[in-house]
Design an enzyme around this catalytic site. Structure first.
Site, short mmCIF file in Angstrom:
data_model
loop_
_atom_site.label_atom_id
_atom_site.label_comp_id
_atom_site.label_asym_id
_atom_site.label_seq_id
_atom_site.Cartn_x
_atom_site.Cartn_y
_atom_site.Cartn_z
CD GLU A 38 -42.61 -2.22 -8.87
OE1 GLU A 38 -41.53 -2.27 -8.22
OE2 GLU A 38 -43.52 -1.43 -8.60
CG HIS A 41 -38.62 0.98 -8.81
ND1 HIS A 41 -38.36 2.32 -8.65
CD2 HIS A 41 -39.97 0.85 -8.68
CE1 HIS A 41 -39.49 2.97 -8.45
NE2 HIS A 41 -40.48 2.10 -8.46
#
Length: 231
Positions: A38, A41
Site C-alpha cells: 500500500e 501505491h
C-alpha cells in the site's frame, strides 16, 4: 491455510517446525509486506501529483496505517488477504488513466521486490552456510523463505487480475472508453464477488498457477544469478 497446517501437523504430514515457519512468514507479510504494497501505491501517487495521500496518513510504512483486520485474518486463515486500499484522487494526475495505472501496478511490483529480496536472503544464507546451518536450521529457513516468497508472488499475480477493484483493472482501464470504465467502477462489488466465486470453484486455478509458477521461476533464476557467477 492455518486449519490445513494444523490438520497436517495432527496427521503427521507436516511437522511443528514447518507450521511455525509458515505462520511466521504470514505474520511478516501481514505486518510488513501488505503495508509495503500500500505504501508503494501511496508513494507513486504522491510522485505523480496526488500529495493528499501524505495527509491521509498513508505515505507511511507503519502497519497500523494500512492493516485491515478482515484482510489480515483472511491472510492468516486462507493464505491470501489485503490491506486498506489507499484513497487516490486521479484528478491530481496530469493524465488520470495513466496515473492510476502506474500507481496501481506499483503494488504488485512491491510484492515482487519483496519476493526477490527473500530469494536473495535465501541464496546468501546457503551460499555461506556451514554444516551446522544446513543441518540444524536450514529446513526451517527453507520453509519460511519459500512460503514467504510464494505468498508474495501469489499476491502479485492475484492483484494483477484485471477485475475491479484489483490493481490489474486500472491497467485494463487504459484501453477502455470512459463509459466502460465508469460501468466497471459502478459494479465493482459484483465483479469482485464473481471473482471469489470463480476462485472458490477453481476455474482460475490453472491460469493463476501457471502465472505464479512462471514468475516464481523467473525471480528465482534472477536472484540466483550472482551466486552462480561466484560459485
Amino acid at each position: 491455510m492455518l486449519s490445513l497446517l494444523l490438520n497436517g501437523m495432527r496427521t503427521g504430514s507436516i511437522d511443528f517446525a514447518s507450521v511455525v515457519a509458515e505462520i511466521l512468514a504470514v505474520l511478516l507479510i501481514i505486518f510488513l509486506i501488505l503495508p509495503f504494497h500500500e505504501w508503494a501505491h501511496a508513494f507513486t501517487a504522491s510522485l505523480l501529483g496526488d500529495k493528499a495521500v501524505k495527509y491521509r496518513g498513508r505515505l507511511s510504512l507503519n502497519p497500523l496505517s494500512h492493516i485491515d483486520p478482515a484482510g489480515a485474518l483472511c491472510m492468516l486463515l486462507f493464505g491470501f488477504g489485503w490491506a486498506k486500499p489507499v484513497p487516490i484522487d486521479s484528478r491530481n494526475f496530469k493524465n488520470a488513466k495513466i496515473g492510476m495505472a502506474v500507481t496501481a501496478i506499483m503494488g504488485p511490483v512491491a510484492n515482487l521486490v519483496a519476493a526477490f529480496a527473500g530469494l536473495l536472503v535465501y541464496n546468501l544464507l546457503f551460499f555461506f552456510a556451514t554444516g551446522f546451518l544446513i543441518t540444524d536450521i536450514g529446513g526451517f529457513v527453507t520453509v519460511f523463505l519459500s512460503y514467504y516468497v510464494s505468498c508474495n508472488v501469489g499476491l502479485a499475480v492475484f492483484n494483477l487480475i484485471p477485475i475491479p477493484p484489483l490493481d490489474g483493472s486500472k491497467v485494463l482501464f487504459l484501453f477502455l472508453p470512459d463509459k466502460a470504465v465508469n460501468y466497471c467502477y459502478r459494479y465493482q462489488q459484483i465483479f469482485f464477488i464473481a471473482l471469489f466465486a470463480l476462485l472458490y470453484l477453481g476455474v482460475l486455478d490453472g491460469l493463476l498457477g501457471w502465472a505464479t509458477n512462471g514468475l516464481y521461476s523467473g525471480i528465482s533464476n534472477l536472484a540466483a544469478l550472482p551466486f552462480k557467477l561466484f560459485a
